[in-house]
Design a protein around this motif. Structure first.
Motif, PDB file in Angstrom:
ATOM      1  N   ILE A  25       0.934  -1.208   0.039  1.00 44.32           N
ATOM      2  CA  ILE A  25       0.049   0.134  -0.033  1.00 44.32           C
ATOM      3  C   ILE A  25       1.059   1.077  -0.081  1.00 44.32           C
ATOM      4  O   ILE A  25       1.852   1.414   0.770  1.00 44.32           O
ATOM      5  CB  ILE A  25      -1.193  -0.024   1.227  1.00 44.32           C
ATOM      6  N   ALA A  26       0.667   2.104  -0.995  1.00 42.06           N
ATOM      7  CA  ALA A  26       1.050   3.353  -0.941  1.00 42.06           C
ATOM      8  C   ALA A  26       0.323   4.611  -0.951  1.00 42.06           C
ATOM      9  O   ALA A  26      -0.251   5.166  -1.694  1.00 42.06           O
ATOM     10  CB  ALA A  26       1.940   3.555  -2.309  1.00 42.06           C
ATOM     11  N   PRO A  27       0.151   5.087   0.549  1.00 39.66           N
ATOM     12  CA  PRO A  27      -0.536   6.431   0.666  1.00 39.66           C
ATOM     13  C   PRO A  27      -0.146   7.421  -0.139  1.00 39.66           C
ATOM     14  O   PRO A  27       1.197   7.484  -0.354  1.00 39.66           O
ATOM     15  CB  PRO A  27      -0.209   6.498   2.368  1.00 39.66           C
ATOM     16  N   SER A  28      -0.876   8.273  -0.457  1.00 35.68           N
ATOM     17  CA  SER A  28      -0.407   9.567  -1.003  1.00 35.68           C
ATOM     18  C   SER A  28       0.318  10.406  -0.311  1.00 35.68           C
ATOM     19  O   SER A  28       0.090  10.622   1.089  1.00 35.68           O
ATOM     20  CB  SER A  28      -2.030  10.424  -1.563  1.00 35.68           C
ATOM     21  N   VAL A  29       1.247  11.196  -0.834  1.00 34.91           N
ATOM     22  CA  VAL A  29       2.551  11.950  -0.233  1.00 34.91           C
ATOM     23  C   VAL A  29       1.723  13.378   0.120  1.00 34.91           C
ATOM     24  O   VAL A  29       2.149  14.179   0.700  1.00 34.91           O
ATOM     25  CB  VAL A  29       3.777  12.064  -0.828  1.00 34.91           C
ATOM     26  N   TYR A  30       0.524  13.554  -0.802  1.00 33.79           N
ATOM     27  CA  TYR A  30       0.059  14.965  -0.824  1.00 33.79           C
ATOM     28  C   TYR A  30      -1.106  15.420   0.106  1.00 33.79           C
ATOM     29  O   TYR A  30      -1.901  14.173   0.517  1.00 33.79           O
ATOM     30  CB  TYR A  30      -0.540  15.270  -2.339  1.00 33.79           C
ATOM     31  N   ASN A  31      -1.257  16.266   0.679  1.00 32.63           N
ATOM     32  CA  ASN A  31      -2.219  16.630   1.676  1.00 32.63           C
ATOM     33  C   ASN A  31      -3.424  16.869   1.100  1.00 32.63           C
ATOM     34  O   ASN A  31      -3.469  17.560   0.064  1.00 32.63           O
ATOM     35  CB  ASN A  31      -1.842  17.735   2.694  1.00 32.63           C
ATOM     36  N   PHE A  32      -4.390  16.654   1.760  1.00 32.00           N
ATOM     37  CA  PHE A  32      -6.033  17.364   1.382  1.00 32.00           C
ATOM     38  C   PHE A  32      -6.608  18.259   2.427  1.00 32.00           C
ATOM     39  O   PHE A  32      -6.179  18.162   3.623  1.00 32.00           O
ATOM     40  CB  PHE A  32      -6.698  16.034   1.305  1.00 32.00           C
ATOM     41  N   LYS A  33      -7.396  18.974   1.760  1.00 30.04           N
ATOM     42  CA  LYS A  33      -8.129  19.868   2.726  1.00 30.04           C
ATOM     43  C   LYS A  33      -9.491  19.898   2.395  1.00 30.04           C
ATOM     44  O   LYS A  33      -9.782  19.777   1.024  1.00 30.04           O
ATOM     45  CB  LYS A  33      -7.469  21.461   2.577  1.00 30.04           C
ATOM     46  N   GLN A  34     -10.256  20.388   3.289  1.00 29.47           N
ATOM     47  CA  GLN A  34     -11.837  20.334   2.896  1.00 29.47           C
ATOM     48  C   GLN A  34     -12.174  21.801   2.251  1.00 29.47           C
ATOM     49  O   GLN A  34     -11.378  22.765   2.640  1.00 29.47           O
ATOM     50  CB  GLN A  34     -12.823  20.292   3.922  1.00 29.47           C
ATOM     51  N   HIS A  35     -12.944  21.962   1.249  1.00 26.78           N
ATOM     52  CA  HIS A  35     -13.376  23.196   0.562  1.00 26.78           C
ATOM     53  C   HIS A  35     -14.734  23.280   0.261  1.00 26.78           C
ATOM     54  O   HIS A  35     -15.538  22.091  -0.091  1.00 26.78           O
ATOM     55  CB  HIS A  35     -12.619  23.198  -0.693  1.00 26.78           C
ATOM     56  N   GLY A  36     -15.228  24.579   0.093  1.00 25.52           N
ATOM     57  CA  GLY A  36     -16.549  24.542  -0.541  1.00 25.52           C
ATOM     58  C   GLY A  36     -17.624  24.387   0.833  1.00 25.52           C
ATOM     59  O   GLY A  36     -17.402  24.003   2.086  1.00 25.52           O
ATOM     60  N   GLN A  37     -18.847  24.682   0.623  1.00 24.02           N
ATOM     61  CA  GLN A  37     -19.953  24.673   1.551  1.00 24.02           C
ATOM     62  C   GLN A  37     -20.169  23.332   2.162  1.00 24.02           C
ATOM     63  O   GLN A  37     -20.504  23.095   3.327  1.00 24.02           O
ATOM     64  CB  GLN A  37     -21.304  25.145   0.868  1.00 24.02           C
ATOM     65  N   ASN A  38     -19.698  22.092   1.413  1.00 27.43           N
ATOM     66  CA  ASN A  38     -19.888  20.771   1.895  1.00 27.43           C
ATOM     67  C   ASN A  38     -18.656  20.152   2.291  1.00 27.43           C
ATOM     68  O   ASN A  38     -18.633  19.101   2.694  1.00 27.43           O
ATOM     69  CB  ASN A  38     -20.690  19.953   0.647  1.00 27.43           C
ATOM     70  N   GLY A  39     -17.442  20.849   2.430  1.00 26.53           N
ATOM     71  CA  GLY A  39     -16.387  20.370   2.923  1.00 26.53           C
ATOM     72  C   GLY A  39     -15.864  19.197   2.116  1.00 26.53           C
ATOM     73  O   GLY A  39     -15.432  18.257   2.640  1.00 26.53           O
ATOM     74  N   THR A  40     -15.773  19.516   0.817  1.00 26.25           N
ATOM     75  CA  THR A  40     -15.196  18.496  -0.015  1.00 26.25           C
ATOM     76  C   THR A  40     -13.820  18.203  -0.017  1.00 26.25           C
ATOM     77  O   THR A  40     -13.093  19.384  -0.188  1.00 26.25           O
ATOM     78  CB  THR A  40     -15.777  18.506  -1.484  1.00 26.25           C
ATOM     79  N   TRP A  41     -13.260  17.343   0.196  1.00 29.84           N
ATOM     80  CA  TRP A  41     -11.959  17.112   0.159  1.00 29.84           C
ATOM     81  C   TRP A  41     -11.104  17.049  -1.136  1.00 29.84           C
ATOM     82  O   TRP A  41     -11.681  16.463  -2.377  1.00 29.84           O
ATOM     83  CB  TRP A  41     -11.399  15.504   0.825  1.00 29.84           C
ATOM     84  N   VAL A  42     -10.299  18.010  -1.359  1.00 28.38           N
ATOM     85  CA  VAL A  42      -9.374  18.131  -2.660  1.00 28.38           C
ATOM     86  C   VAL A  42      -7.863  18.064  -2.314  1.00 28.38           C
ATOM     87  O   VAL A  42      -7.690  18.739  -1.206  1.00 28.38           O
ATOM     88  CB  VAL A  42      -9.808  19.422  -3.469  1.00 28.38           C
ATOM     89  N   SER A  43      -7.200  17.602  -3.082  1.00 33.29           N
ATOM     90  CA  SER A  43      -5.700  17.548  -2.928  1.00 33.29           C
ATOM     91  C   SER A  43      -5.075  18.990  -3.171  1.00 33.29           C
ATOM     92  O   SER A  43      -5.428  19.670  -3.826  1.00 33.29           O
ATOM     93  CB  SER A  43      -5.091  16.453  -4.064  1.00 33.29           C
ATOM     94  N   GLU A  44      -4.023  18.975  -2.214  1.00 33.33           N
ATOM     95  CA  GLU A  44      -3.296  20.317  -2.483  1.00 33.33           C
ATOM     96  C   GLU A  44      -2.589  20.539  -3.855  1.00 33.33           C
ATOM     97  O   GLU A  44      -2.465  21.674  -4.284  1.00 33.33           O
ATOM     98  CB  GLU A  44      -2.110  20.445  -1.590  1.00 33.33           C
ATOM     99  N   LEU A  45      -2.686  19.491  -4.674  1.00 30.16           N
ATOM    100  CA  LEU A  45      -2.267  19.941  -6.135  1.00 30.16           C
ATOM    101  C   LEU A  45      -3.084  20.348  -7.001  1.00 30.16           C
ATOM    102  O   LEU A  45      -3.018  20.982  -8.140  1.00 30.16           O
ATOM    103  CB  LEU A  45      -1.959  18.374  -6.843  1.00 30.16           C
TER     104      LEU A  45
END
Length: 467
Positions: free
Chosen positions: A92-112
């Protein structure tokens, strides 16, 4: 009425002449089956299979499972490509990139994807896409034409056939292939069948714009040939072709005549719609710093807006370099940088012009990537193999619910656990948004009523559509 000689000639040539004559009658009836929510479409195709794990499918639990084998209960014996079939482990290879919640629904999106994240409330994110093919060629052919085998009609060709043209002076279906992209390894080829007409009359195929020189091949007259001379040549050609049509009745002759006349008109219309110097700096700034470089995704995104504004019905952009079997963290960052700013600019530009209300925008590739690493794994470097079982796409614009996340995958982003969406369902939904019933949109060929969605079940995803 066809005579015996014409039928035999058609059969020997493999040409669907009788079907073409059937089309000549049905073409007059082109139009939506019901009121459309979208009149035009821009399809942003990320060729190679973007990793959902580095973009939209956040799996924080995987950090605790670094380098552990993917459980057999999750993999369920799924076949892999030849590239990983010989591996003794599936770490298993976890993503090295961080995610944050965005928008009114708190949708997770990558920092990329910071620009995409900033407009997440404008998007409908589908996280439960799946497909049948595990290799690039059949997977791209399947999602673009509805079948893994070559020779079928593409989505844009079906829309042209079903709805007709809006602007008679421009192609109804245009294709923009990006000549520049960040990733230079494992670059998969693109084939004209992805935007071809297949068994449909050839004038429905996509017109491929060039990155350098004339936007369309042979657009300019040869040196020493004036526009009046060109018109005289076309008139003579038309008269000879008309005589040939009167004798043999092959509608493809009429297609040739219509396309020659279209080419003549495009000598005036294309330079106007491809003139980037007319765009003000504040508009170009929306698309990012590469907007002035022909062949980049940013340049093509702005070109897509101009084509849509000029009433081209379908624009499809192909951006390559998303096949990351190794060195994914580095290569994925470059690919996302290529498209993130420009996607944002495209949506905002369409919106500020009132065009987003009538234009559907689709983003995605042919399949996703595996949670396990292909080859060597380290904390900062890994690769991912092809994964057809689940991947992410987004839609925006006319008829699509904003800020919605549809579908979900398991903790490993390996299997779908809620609201699966097959690519046949996606195509059925696109047709529905454009006012076409995928059951009724058909063309007789080789004794079958051919459809974009084929003969297997396909359903419109009604829960992502505005009522």
């Amino acid at each position: 009425m066809l005579n015996r000689r014409q039928i035999i000639q058609s059969a020997l040539a493999g040409a669907p002449l009788i079907n073409s004559q059937l089309f000549a009658d049905s073409a007059k009836k082109a139009g939506p089956h019901f009121a459309p929510k979208a009149k035009k479409i821009i399809y942003l195709f990320m060729a190679g299979g973007p990793s959902q794990l580095e973009t939209f499918d956040y799996k924080p639990q995987m950090k605790k499972m670094f380098d552990k084998d993917l459980p057999d209960s999750i993999r369920q014996g799924q076949r892999t490509t030849n590239m990983t079939a010989g591996q003794s482990r599936f770490p298993i290879a976890p993503s090295v990139y961080n995610f944050k919640q965005h928008g009114q629904n708190g949708t997770w999106v990558s920092e990329l994807l910071p620009k995409t994240a900033s407009m997440i409330d404008d998007l409908c994110l589908i996280k439960s896409m799946h497909t049948d093919a595990i290799n690039h060629d059949p997977a791209k052919t399947l999602i673009c034409t509805g079948n893994q085998l070559p020779g079928m009609a593409s989505l844009g060709a079906w829309l042209s056939y079903g709805l007709g043209s809006i602007n008679p002076n421009l192609p109804n279906f245009t294709v923009l292939n990006c000549a520049k992209w960040s990733g230079k390894v494992n670059v998969q080829g693109l084939y004209s069948r992805l935007w071809g007409a297949g068994f449909l009359p050839s004038h429905h195929q996509g017109v491929n714009f060039q990155a350098m020189g004339d936007p369309i091949l042979y657009l300019s007259n040869p040196k020493g040939i004036s526009r009046n001379q060109r018109k005289a040549m076309i008139n003579l050609s038309d008269s000879l072709n008309q005589e040939h049509f009167n004798k043999f009745g092959d509608p493809e002759i009429q297609t040739t005549m219509a396309q020659q006349d279209m080419a003549f008109r495009m000598q005036k219309s294309i330079p106007a719609v491809t003139n980037m110097s007319a765009e003000p700096d504040h508009v170009k700034a929306l698309y990012g710093p590469e907007v002035n470089i022909p062949g980049t995704f940013a340049y093509n995104a702005l070109q897509a807006r101009k084509l849509i504004e000029a009433d081209v019905r379908t624009v499809q952009i192909f951006h390559r370099g998303w096949d990351h079997h190794g060195h994914l963290p580095k290569n994925m960052a470059g690919q996302c940088r290529d498209v993130d700013h420009a996607c944002y600019g495209l949506i905002q530009d369409l919106k500020q012009r009132g065009l987003l209300d009538e234009t559907l925008v689709v983003w995605g590739g042919e399949f996703g990537r595996t949670i396990f690493s292909q080859g060597k794994l380290s904390q900062s470097n890994y690769g991912r193999d092809h994964h057809p079982r689940c991947f992410s796409m987004w839609m925006a614009g006319a008829g699509v619910k904003k800020g919605l996340v549809y579908g979900e995958t398991d903790d490993f982003s390996y299997n779908i656990v809620d609201k699966p969406v097959h690519i046949r369902d996606l195509n059925a939904t696109i047709l529905h948004l454009m006012g076409l019933d995928h059951h009724k949109l058909s063309f007789p060929f080789r004794g079958l009523d051919m459809r974009l969605t084929g003969v297997e079940p396909a359903k419109v995803i009604k829960k992502i559509i505005n009522s």
